[in-house]
Design an enzyme around this catalytic site. Structure first.
Site, PDB file in Angstrom:
ATOM      1  CE  LYS A  22      -1.640   1.521   4.111  1.00 36.06           C
ATOM      2  NZ  LYS A  22      -1.348   2.908   4.442  1.00 36.06           N
ATOM      3  CG  ASN A  23       2.353   2.650   3.514  1.00 39.96           C
ATOM      4  OD1 ASN A  23       1.187   2.960   3.236  1.00 39.96           O
ATOM      5  ND2 ASN A  23       2.755   2.424   4.735  1.00 39.96           N
ATOM      6  NE  ARG A  92      -2.346  12.547   8.513  1.00 36.18           N
ATOM      7  CZ  ARG A  92      -1.155  12.476   7.953  1.00 36.18           C
ATOM      8  NH1 ARG A  92      -0.753  11.355   7.391  1.00 36.18           N
ATOM      9  NH2 ARG A  92      -0.353  13.524   7.910  1.00 36.18           N
ATOM     10  CB  CYS A 116      -4.942   9.696  11.771  1.00 27.32           C
ATOM     11  SG  CYS A 116      -3.318   9.046  12.137  1.00 27.32           S
ATOM     12  NE  ARG A 121       0.853  10.211  10.547  1.00 28.27           N
ATOM     13  CZ  ARG A 121       0.254   9.215   9.905  1.00 28.27           C
ATOM     14  NH1 ARG A 121      -0.859   8.725  10.387  1.00 28.27           N
ATOM     15  NH2 ARG A 121       0.756   8.727   8.791  1.00 28.27           N
ATOM     16  CG  ASP A 304       3.603   1.290   9.554  1.00 27.36           C
ATOM     17  OD1 ASP A 304       3.747   1.546   8.345  1.00 27.36           O
ATOM     18  OD2 ASP A 304       3.289   2.147  10.404  1.00 27.36           O
ATOM     19  CB  ILE A 326       7.641   6.761  14.700  1.00 31.11           C
ATOM     20  CG1 ILE A 326       8.899   5.912  14.494  1.00 31.11           C
ATOM     21  CG2 ILE A 326       7.247   7.544  13.445  1.00 31.11           C
ATOM     22  CD1 ILE A 326      10.092   6.646  13.936  1.00 31.11           C
ATOM     23  NE  ARG A 397      -7.220   4.129   5.573  1.00 33.71           N
ATOM     24  CZ  ARG A 397      -6.599   5.188   6.070  1.00 33.71           C
ATOM     25  NH1 ARG A 397      -6.922   5.641   7.269  1.00 33.71           N
ATOM     26  NH2 ARG A 397      -5.657   5.796   5.401  1.00 33.71           N
TER      27      ARG A 397
HETATM   28  C1  EPZ Z   1       4.357   6.903   6.433  1.00 42.43           C
HETATM   29  O1  EPZ Z   1       3.584   7.916   7.043  1.00 42.43           O
HETATM   30  C2  EPZ Z   1       3.447   5.686   6.311  1.00 42.43           C
HETATM   31  N1  EPZ Z   1       2.307   6.012   5.455  1.00 42.43           N
HETATM   32  C3  EPZ Z   1       2.974   5.261   7.701  1.00 42.43           C
HETATM   33  O2  EPZ Z   1       2.210   4.075   7.551  1.00 42.43           O
HETATM   34  C4  EPZ Z   1       4.194   4.948   8.557  1.00 42.43           C
HETATM   35  O3  EPZ Z   1       3.781   4.615   9.861  1.00 42.43           O
HETATM   36  C5  EPZ Z   1       5.118   6.174   8.599  1.00 42.43           C
HETATM   37  O4  EPZ Z   1       5.476   6.561   7.262  1.00 42.43           O
HETATM   38  C6  EPZ Z   1       6.403   5.910   9.371  1.00 42.43           C
HETATM   39  O5  EPZ Z   1       7.076   4.823   8.801  1.00 42.43           O
HETATM   40  C7  EPZ Z   1       2.486   6.025   4.107  1.00 42.43           C
HETATM   41  O6  EPZ Z   1       3.572   5.787   3.601  1.00 42.43           O
HETATM   42  C8  EPZ Z   1       1.277   6.345   3.285  1.00 42.43           C
HETATM   43  P1  EPZ Z   1       6.438  10.239   8.465  1.00 42.43           P
HETATM   44  P2  EPZ Z   1       4.134   9.444   7.064  1.00 42.43           P
HETATM   45  O7  EPZ Z   1       6.284  11.532   7.732  1.00 42.43           O
HETATM   46  O8  EPZ Z   1       4.951   9.699   5.857  1.00 42.43           O
HETATM   47  C9  EPZ Z   1       6.722  13.526  11.835  1.00 42.43           C
HETATM   48  C10 EPZ Z   1       0.389   2.651   7.840  1.00 42.43           C
HETATM   49  O9  EPZ Z   1      -0.002   2.058   8.850  1.00 42.43           O
HETATM   50  N2  EPZ Z   1       6.537  14.521  10.759  1.00 42.43           N
HETATM   51  O10 EPZ Z   1       7.579   9.341   8.105  1.00 42.43           O
HETATM   52  O11 EPZ Z   1       2.978  10.323   7.342  1.00 42.43           O
HETATM   53  C11 EPZ Z   1       5.509  12.641  12.073  1.00 42.43           C
HETATM   54  O12 EPZ Z   1       4.585  13.257  12.946  1.00 42.43           O
HETATM   55  C12 EPZ Z   1       0.827   4.088   7.942  1.00 42.43           C
HETATM   56  O13 EPZ Z   1       0.501   2.131   6.705  1.00 42.43           O
HETATM   57  C13 EPZ Z   1       6.618  15.883  11.067  1.00 42.43           C
HETATM   58  O14 EPZ Z   1       6.785  16.264  12.221  1.00 42.43           O
HETATM   59  O15 EPZ Z   1       5.085   9.405   8.325  1.00 42.43           O
HETATM   60  C14 EPZ Z   1       6.133  11.407  12.676  1.00 42.43           C
HETATM   61  O16 EPZ Z   1       6.355  11.639  14.053  1.00 42.43           O
HETATM   62  C15 EPZ Z   1       0.585   4.666   9.312  1.00 42.43           C
HETATM   63  N3  EPZ Z   1       6.486  16.783  10.055  1.00 42.43           N
HETATM   64  C16 EPZ Z   1       7.502  11.317  11.977  1.00 42.43           C
HETATM   65  O17 EPZ Z   1       7.738  12.619  11.436  1.00 42.43           O
HETATM   66  C17 EPZ Z   1       6.286  16.396   8.750  1.00 42.43           C
HETATM   67  O18 EPZ Z   1       6.196  17.278   7.871  1.00 42.43           O
HETATM   68  C18 EPZ Z   1       7.558  10.306  10.837  1.00 42.43           C
HETATM   69  O19 EPZ Z   1       6.433  10.544  10.037  1.00 42.43           O
HETATM   70  C19 EPZ Z   1       6.195  15.023   8.461  1.00 42.43           C
HETATM   71  C20 EPZ Z   1       6.332  14.105   9.483  1.00 42.43           C
END
Ligand code: EPZ
Length: 417
Positions: A22-23, A92, A116, A121, A304, A326, A397
């Site tokens: 998916k990702n 998202r 979420c 996020r 995850d 995370i 999802r």
């Molecule tokens: C991706 O989310 C995945 N989703 C998530 O999978 C996964 O848990 C996550 O990466 C971490 O591996 C998709 O790829 C669609 P991040 P993403 O930006 O990109 C902070 C699932 O279950 N952050 O790597 O949204 C954030 O809050 C989902 O399949 C900022 O502060 O995650 C988090 O603490 C859930 N500012 C950390 O960084 C930003 O601009 C990592 O988030 C962006 C992120």
């Protein structure tokens, strides 16, 4: 709303085939916006999130098709640059259209993706990265607006690795004028998959999979055919279910290269893990050892997979400490596991102490997010008695035909309309 009913305490046996990730599929489909023509993605999983991004792209004017796991995007007809709240709020990851729209059309309006269940996020790094490439960003009435005559390559430094942030900015930089360097970039396999796709389209991306990604902007990208990598989190979910039930399961069509952190931890719990060409076999050990886990960006232990491991830890021998580094609220599944007889204590929001108990008892429980639902399925499989999981739309999802796959492994699991 559908529910999933499981009668537990059966060992899983047999073979299961893993779907596309998916990702990986979501950013790939978004990259179709960059191309005036039809890009083909194969091995795309049939999931609610894929339907959501299809609806969004078609609302923008793209033409999509999706049959037999083959998804096509014809971006030539895109006439709208606004991703509306009603569509974005459903998923998202819709933020992934922001970079491509800004890069191709010089203008994008995308509804702020809300938080979420697992956290706020924020998308600040997505926006500061686009500003570094010359976009003017304004936020008004819940919408992000990005404007740039043409994006210009630049250095971008991420405070912390962000998966979709790295993906958004790779896609934006691909059509920018000149060279960009993304520093402290995310290193997930899904990033490499997207980089390979952009290069197949005529892009010039190097270093994906390392913390420094270099992108030489080009004037346009051409249609290509791209295969989605296997879903490493679905793979890990079935591995944990096999070990937790004391079963013997062979997981096919996965990529063992992508699950090093999961394999290492699973072996520490006492499971036997046998690597194969495009598969992995997991046999439950004579008992389940407790292990300590800290979630980290790839190649560390994936956040995850945290909920799934917590389900197994509830019946391990001894105490397991789980540190979720995370996301700020990714222990919601713990409350439901407690209702099944688990012994879990959460401290300062991101540490969980799980004391192993003899057995979980089946109970009615409620899914709160995608991976929490997987955790409750695993708990249902190991519990004594019947578990009824509500709000399974969370699971739909991100897991393709999960109850069929578990049934084929001998689980007593069924969906109740
Ligand atoms: C991706 O989310 C995945 N989703 C998530 O999978 C996964 O848990 C996550 O990466 C971490 O591996 C998709 O790829 C669609 P991040 P993403 O930006 O990109 C902070 C699932 O279950 N952050 O790597 O949204 C954030 O809050 C989902 O399949 C900022 O502060 O995650 C988090 O603490 C859930 N500012 C950390 O960084 C930003 O601009 C990592 O988030 C962006 C992120």
């Amino acid at each position: 709303m559908d529910k999933i009913q499981i009668n537990g305490s059966r060992k899983l046996q047999g073979e299961v085939r893993i779907s596309g990730a998916k990702n990986a599929a979501l950013p790939l489909i978004a990259s179709g916006i960059l191309v005036k023509g039809t890009t083909v993605f194969t091995n795309v999983p049939r999931l609610m999130d894929i339907t959501s991004i299809r609806n969004l792209l078609e609302d923008l004017g793209a033409k999509c098709s999706f049959e037999d796991n083959v998804f096509t995007v014809d971006g030539s007809g895109i006439h709208k640059i606004e991703a509306e709240y009603d569509l974005v709020r459903k998923m998202r990851a819709s933020i992934l259209v922001l970079g491509p729209l800004t890069a191709r059309f010089g203008h994008a309006k995308v509804s702020m993706p809300g938080g979420c269940a697992i956290g706020a996020r924020p998308v600040n790094m997505h926006l500061s990265g686009l500003e570094a490439l010359g976009a003017k960003i304004t936020i008004d009435h819940g919408y992000i607006e990005a404007k740039a005559r043409r994006l210009v390559g630049n250095e971008i430094y991420f405070d912390i690795p962000t998966v979709t942030g790295t993906e958004n900015l790779m896609m934006a930089a691909a059509l920018a004028k000149g060279r960009s360097v993304l520093r402290n970039a995310a290193r997930e396999p899904e990033i490499i998959c997207l980089a390979d796709a952009l290069n197949k389209m005529g892009g010039k991306v190097s270093g994906a999979g390392t913390p420094i990604i270099e992108i030489e902007g080009v004037d346009s990208l051409e249609p290509a055919e791209v295969r989605v990598i296997p879903d490493r989190i679905e793979t890990g979910t079935f591995m944990v279910a096999a070990a937790a039930t004391g079963g013997d399961v062979t997981i096919k069509d996965c990529n063992p290269e992508h699950i090093g952190g999961i394999i290492s931890k699973l072996k520490d719990t006492g499971a036997e893990v046998i690597l194969q060409e495009k598969g992995v076999r997991v046999k439950g050990g004579p008992r389940i050892n407790s292990v300590d886990i800290k979630t980290l960006p790839y190649p560390g232990f994936p956040t995850d997979m945290q909920a799934q491991f917590m389900a197994m830890a509830t019946i391990a021998e001894g105490n397991s400490i789980i540190h979720e580094s995370i996301f700020e609220n990714r222990f919601i599944h713990a409350n439901e596991l407690l209702r099944m007889g688990a012994d879990i204590k959460i401290s300062n929001g991101n540490y969980a102490m799980v004391r192993g108990v003899e057995k979980l008892q089946g109970a009615p429980v409620m899914a709160s997010d995608l991976r929490a639902s997987a955790s409750l399925v695993i708990a249902g499989l190991i519990a004594k008695g019947t578990t009824l999981i509500s709000r399974v739309y969370h699971m739909d999802r991100g897991y393709e035909a999960i109850e069929e796959k578990f049934s084929c492994l001998g689980a007593d699991i069924q969906r109740i309309e």
